[in-house]
Design an enzyme around this catalytic site. Structure first.
Site, PDB file in Angstrom:
ATOM      1  N   PHE A 365       6.696  58.069  83.592  1.00 10.67           N
ATOM      2  CA  PHE A 365       6.603  56.918  85.285  1.00 10.67           C
ATOM      3  C   PHE A 365       7.104  57.781  85.995  1.00 10.67           C
ATOM      4  O   PHE A 365       6.333  58.327  87.102  1.00 10.67           O
ATOM      5  CB  PHE A 365       7.285  55.872  84.831  1.00 10.67           C
ATOM      6  CG  PHE A 365       6.907  54.820  83.906  1.00 10.67           C
ATOM      7  CD1 PHE A 365       6.490  53.358  84.371  1.00 10.67           C
ATOM      8  CD2 PHE A 365       7.378  54.737  82.654  1.00 10.67           C
ATOM      9  CE1 PHE A 365       5.804  52.529  84.356  1.00 10.67           C
ATOM     10  CE2 PHE A 365       6.953  53.365  81.885  1.00 10.67           C
ATOM     11  CZ  PHE A 365       5.531  52.262  82.458  1.00 10.67           C
ATOM     12  N   GLU A 366       8.757  58.517  85.844  1.00 12.49           N
ATOM     13  CA  GLU A 366       9.544  58.975  88.151  1.00 12.49           C
ATOM     14  C   GLU A 366       9.849  60.269  87.378  1.00 12.49           C
ATOM     15  O   GLU A 366      11.292  59.535  86.790  1.00 12.49           O
ATOM     16  CB  GLU A 366       9.730  58.285  88.481  1.00 12.49           C
ATOM     17  CG  GLU A 366      10.028  58.280  89.382  1.00 12.49           C
ATOM     18  CD  GLU A 366      10.714  57.265  91.134  1.00 12.49           C
ATOM     19  OE1 GLU A 366       9.541  57.443  92.174  1.00 12.49           O
ATOM     20  OE2 GLU A 366      11.566  56.892  90.096  1.00 12.49           O
ATOM     21  N   GLN A 367       9.171  60.866  87.094  1.00 15.67           N
ATOM     22  CA  GLN A 367       9.951  62.465  86.034  1.00 15.67           C
ATOM     23  C   GLN A 367       9.459  63.372  87.512  1.00 15.67           C
ATOM     24  O   GLN A 367       8.567  63.560  88.314  1.00 15.67           O
ATOM     25  CB  GLN A 367       9.128  62.769  84.854  1.00 15.67           C
ATOM     26  CG  GLN A 367       9.787  64.822  84.314  1.00 15.67           C
ATOM     27  CD  GLN A 367       8.510  64.849  83.658  1.00 15.67           C
ATOM     28  OE1 GLN A 367       8.953  65.498  82.895  1.00 15.67           O
ATOM     29  NE2 GLN A 367       8.052  64.094  82.584  1.00 15.67           N
TER      30      GLN A 367
END
Length: 536
Positions: A365-367
């Site tokens: 998702f959000e790295q």
């Protein structure tokens, strides 16, 4: 005519779609979960290529948060109808198991640099779409079809339907025009027209060592299509010692002088396990039309390592050190994972690269991970980090990365007592659970001061180093197996991992406090290693 050595686009650059407009050649390649979407390289001589555009740059065009590893943008097709550029692509949301959620879109632009339009959605019946502009002005959309009921292969043939640009949608009947050969797994279709024939170039055999380019033709666009007398015009499946393996998924271009070339993906395996650390790269082959109006690859069907093209490659540039600073923003060599909301994961506001710690390594998702492709079998990478972690859930550093299931990561973090430490995290062929291994004990370091981090790769040997400000670099941890950062070890069964090794910097804040890590520079230095099989 001069010879060049394949590949022409080294490192992760698969599924090439080639186009000539006047004296300019363009190749679009897949980017999968890496953002921005699609790489477009430009050349004037088929030898020297420069990255000029990544057209899918904003949320309206592409948002891959939640796309699993090796999903995202598959097999773009770049064409020109005499007025504008057209780009067709798939955003794959699921690929494992019996179902595939693969959504196909079209964007267009007057210039290759953009701006590119918002997308028009077409269908989700299969992946690898292409757009063919017929000489009567009609446009045809082609993609493979997926059938979850079919056993064991699920690939249901090549589908054709007309695209109406005025209405911005597919219109008219859908027809299955080609079922492929006994090699199966027919995909990657491209249509052409020549001497009254419609030609269909497809990929077959999956993306591993049985991959191939298959050719067929018909007098009518909707078939029936007759398969080439040799079936596969390009493949390495029967040549296990060929330098370029996994050859397939191609596209055709003609020079202004009338010579024909085929570009295709391929891999250069190393180690006895035949691991393609650089992923699927783009190579080129000279081809010719026979008196029977069939296309043949010169010296084929096995791909050649050395090929004659109009230009001469500048080999010295390939071996130059790349030193990246951030005063003018992020260099085009870098990409990040999945998200179009870049302001949440990085900025270059103060002339440094600042990563904003988000989710864990391997998050879908959000790295916060910014990296460039590994394009050499041996190289050095170095950076200097300024980071003040608070506990074991805040860490940042230098990473050699393939996917959630395969990465090596030298982190600056902290013990639960707040003391800074260096720790190597390794996720090695950890599919399906993704568990970490820690190859060495943590090394405590002072709580103040910048740290230099470095890694070296020599073939399959990866070694991390570190140094406090003013000190000499020293190794940390054991030698690790860099060959694991490959398609063959990417965390899935055969035909399931499609990207390549990256190297870059990352930051995580598992407390959710968005702690920031600052990087002064990043260097990537290719190295000549006599043990490299493909040393040039």
């Amino acid at each position: 005519m001069p010879q060049i050595t394949n590949p022409i686009l080294p490192g992760f650059n698969p599924d090439p779609s080639i186009l000539r407009v006047g004296d300019d050649y363009y190749i679009a390649t897949s980017t999968f979960e890496w953002f921005p979407g699609v790489q477009i390289h430009h050349s004037r001589d088929l030898a020297n290529w420069e990255l000029v555009s990544r057209p899918l740059t904003r949320k309206a065009q592409l948002d891959m948060r939640g796309d699993p590893d090796s999903c995202g943008v598959w097999a773009p097709c770049l064409t020109h109808d005499g007025e504008k550029f057209w780009l067709v692509y798939t955003d794959v949301k699921r690929k494992d198991g019996s179902f595939k959620d693969a959504h196909n879109y079209i964007v267009w632009a007057d210039k290759i640099e953009g701006p590119w339009s918002d997308p028009v959605y077409t269908n989700s019946s299969g992946f690898d779409p292409s757009l063919f502009h017929d000489d009567d002005g009609r446009k045809w959309f082609v993609n493979m079809a997926w059938d979850h009921r079919v056993r064991p292969l699920l690939f249901a043939g090549i589908m054709l339907q007309e695209f109406d640009p005025a209405q911005g949608k597919l219109v008219g009947p859908i027809k299955n025009i080609y079922q492929g050969t006994d090699l199966k797994l027919v995909e990657g279709p491209h249509l052409y027209k020549r001497n009254g024939w419609y030609y269909l170039l497809t990929a077959e055999g999956g993306t591993a060592y049985d991959h191939a380019c298959t050719f067929a033709r018909s007098r009518n666009i909707d078939g029936p299509y007759e398969t080439h007398p040799d079936q596969h015009i390009l493949t390495s499946k029967d040549a296990p010692l060929a330098a370029i393996q996994r050859a397939g998924h191609g596209d055709i271009v003609e020079t202004p002088e009338g010579k024909t070339y085929l570009v295709h993906l391929g891999g250069r395996p190393t180690t006895q396990e035949r691991r393609c650390v650089l992923g699927r790269e783009t190579s080129i082959q000279e081809a010719y039309w026979g008196e029977d109006d069939w296309l043949y690859v010169k010296n084929g069907p096995v791909p050649s390592l050395h090929v004659e093209v109009p230009g001469t490659r500048d080999e010295a540039a390939y071996w130059e050190e790349q030193r990246y600073t951030f005063e003018n923003g992020l260099h085009k060599d870098f990409q990040w994972l999945r998200t179009p909301e870049t302001e949440r994961i990085f900025n270059t506001d103060n002339g440094k690269l600042t990563l904003i710690g988000r989710e864990a390594p391997g998050s879908w998702f959000e790295q916060a991970l910014v990296a460039r492709r590994q394009t050499h079998f041996s190289y050095d990478a170095e950076t200097v980090i300024d980071f003040a972690p608070t506990d074991e859930r805040t860490f940042a550093g230098l990473t050699a990365y393939y996917s959630r299931y395969n990465f090596f990561y030298l982190t600056v973090g902290a013990h639960s007592d707040g003391q800074r430490e260096l720790l190597i995290m390794a996720s090695e062929m950890s599919w399906p659970d993704g568990k970490l291994r820690f190859p060495a004990e943590p090394v405590r370091i002072p709580n103040a001061g910048k740290i230099k981090l470095k890694l070296t790769i020599r073939g399959r040997k990866l070694q991390f180093f570190y140094a406090m400000d003013g000190e000499e670099l020293k190794p940390i941890g054991p030698v690790l197996d860099a060959s694991l950062l490959s398609d063959e070890c990417g965390g899935h069964q055969a035909h399931g991992s499609f990207t390549g090794a990256f190297v870059g910097v990352a930051a995580s804040d598992l407390n959710g406090t968005a702690s920031q890590a600052h990087f002064d520079y990043f260097t990537y230095t290719p190295q000549h290693d006599p043990s490299d099989r493909y040393e040039v």
